[in-house]
Design an enzyme around this catalytic site. Structure first.
Site, PDB file in Angstrom:
ATOM      1  N   VAL A 140       0.889  -1.154   0.000  1.00 36.24           N
ATOM      2  CA  VAL A 140       0.000   0.000   0.000  1.00 36.24           C
ATOM      3  C   VAL A 140       0.929   1.205   0.000  1.00 36.24           C
ATOM      4  CG1 VAL A 140      -1.837   1.230   1.228  1.00 36.24           C
ATOM      5  CG2 VAL A 140      -1.750  -1.270   1.305  1.00 36.24           C
ATOM      6  N   HIS A 143      -0.097   5.100   1.536  1.00 38.69           N
ATOM      7  CA  HIS A 143      -0.345   5.404   2.961  1.00 38.69           C
ATOM      8  C   HIS A 143       0.816   4.856   3.786  1.00 38.69           C
ATOM      9  CE1 HIS A 143      -3.682   6.286   6.005  1.00 38.69           C
ATOM     10  NE2 HIS A 143      -2.569   6.135   6.708  1.00 38.69           N
ATOM     11  N   LEU A 144       1.522   5.748   4.416  1.00 35.60           N
ATOM     12  CA  LEU A 144       2.663   5.405   5.254  1.00 35.60           C
ATOM     13  C   LEU A 144       2.271   4.371   6.311  1.00 35.60           C
ATOM     14  CD1 LEU A 144       5.598   6.130   6.160  1.00 35.60           C
ATOM     15  CD2 LEU A 144       4.561   7.847   7.667  1.00 35.60           C
ATOM     16  N   HIS A 145       3.102   3.362   6.484  1.00 31.00           N
ATOM     17  CA  HIS A 145       2.888   2.374   7.539  1.00 31.00           C
ATOM     18  C   HIS A 145       4.213   1.709   7.893  1.00 31.00           C
ATOM     19  CE1 HIS A 145       2.344   0.258   3.700  1.00 31.00           C
ATOM     20  NE2 HIS A 145       2.727  -0.853   4.311  1.00 31.00           N
ATOM     21  N   GLN A 146       4.371   1.452   9.168  1.00 31.08           N
ATOM     22  CA  GLN A 146       5.581   0.796   9.668  1.00 31.08           C
ATOM     23  C   GLN A 146       5.239  -0.625  10.111  1.00 31.08           C
ATOM     24  OE1 GLN A 146       9.140   2.422  11.541  1.00 31.08           O
ATOM     25  NE2 GLN A 146       8.066   2.020  13.452  1.00 31.08           N
TER      26      GLN A 146
END
Length: 185
Positions: A140, A143-146
């Protein structure tokens, strides 16, 4: 005295006795993954899953904790049981697009995720990281995600390398309930 090789493990079925062409391989059937495989590179979605999740009840969105600017949820397609993601609520693609407040809360939620997973899952270590952009492997990329992936000394096996299969011992709902329940402790 002659060394005798150990017999088959209790409860295992010889692959040669299964339907189909006999061979030496055991099969790990994961039919629930077919929807993801058939969807191709983009999972079945019409909107950003990280924008949609916070609008759902926590159990439906797999959310384990909510902050002011960011939240933590289980990965729908985990590498390991307990694989968490920390996302800002804002739909931003890159880490350097995040505000100082978002960066700070992503960090705090990541630390809390690690503490919680150590208690709940008794993991020995973690892989933590962000894939920025599709070229870097982000599923994805808008959308930033860690990722916070728990690891155990005993979890290394050949499935992911040879068969591109990961054996997950717990269902997502069970993991979400355990992590969310222990989050505040």
């Amino acid at each position: 005295m002659t060394d005798v090789p150990p017999g088959p493990a209790e409860g295992l079925v010889a692959a040669a006795s299964l339907p189909g062409v006999p061979d030496e391989f055991q099969r790990l059937w994961t039919p629930h993954r077919m929807a993801y495989i058939q969807a191709g590179p983009e999972p079945l979605r019409e909107e950003c899953p990280f924008c949609a999740a916070p609008r759902k009840p926590d159990a439906d969105g797999l959310i384990v904790a909510r902050g002011e600017t960011a939240y933590a949820l289980l990965n729908l397609f985990p590498y390991n049981s307990g694989h968490l993601l920390v996302c800002p609520y804002r739909h931003i693609p890159l880490y350097d697009d995040a505000t100082a407040e978002e960066v700070a809360e992503i960090g705090l939620l990541t630390q809390q995720a690690m503490r919680t997973l150590r208690r709940v899952a008794r993991c020995d270590g973690f892989n933590i990281g962000m894939n920025q952009g599709s070229v870097a492997g982000a599923g994805v990329d808008g959308h930033l995600h860690q990722h916070i992936v728990p690891r155990w000394a005993t979890d290394a096996n050949f499935f992911p390398i040879i068969a591109k299969t990961k054996a997950l011992p717990q269902l997502l709902g069970e993991v979400r309930e355990a992590v969310a329940g222990a989050w505040a402790d």
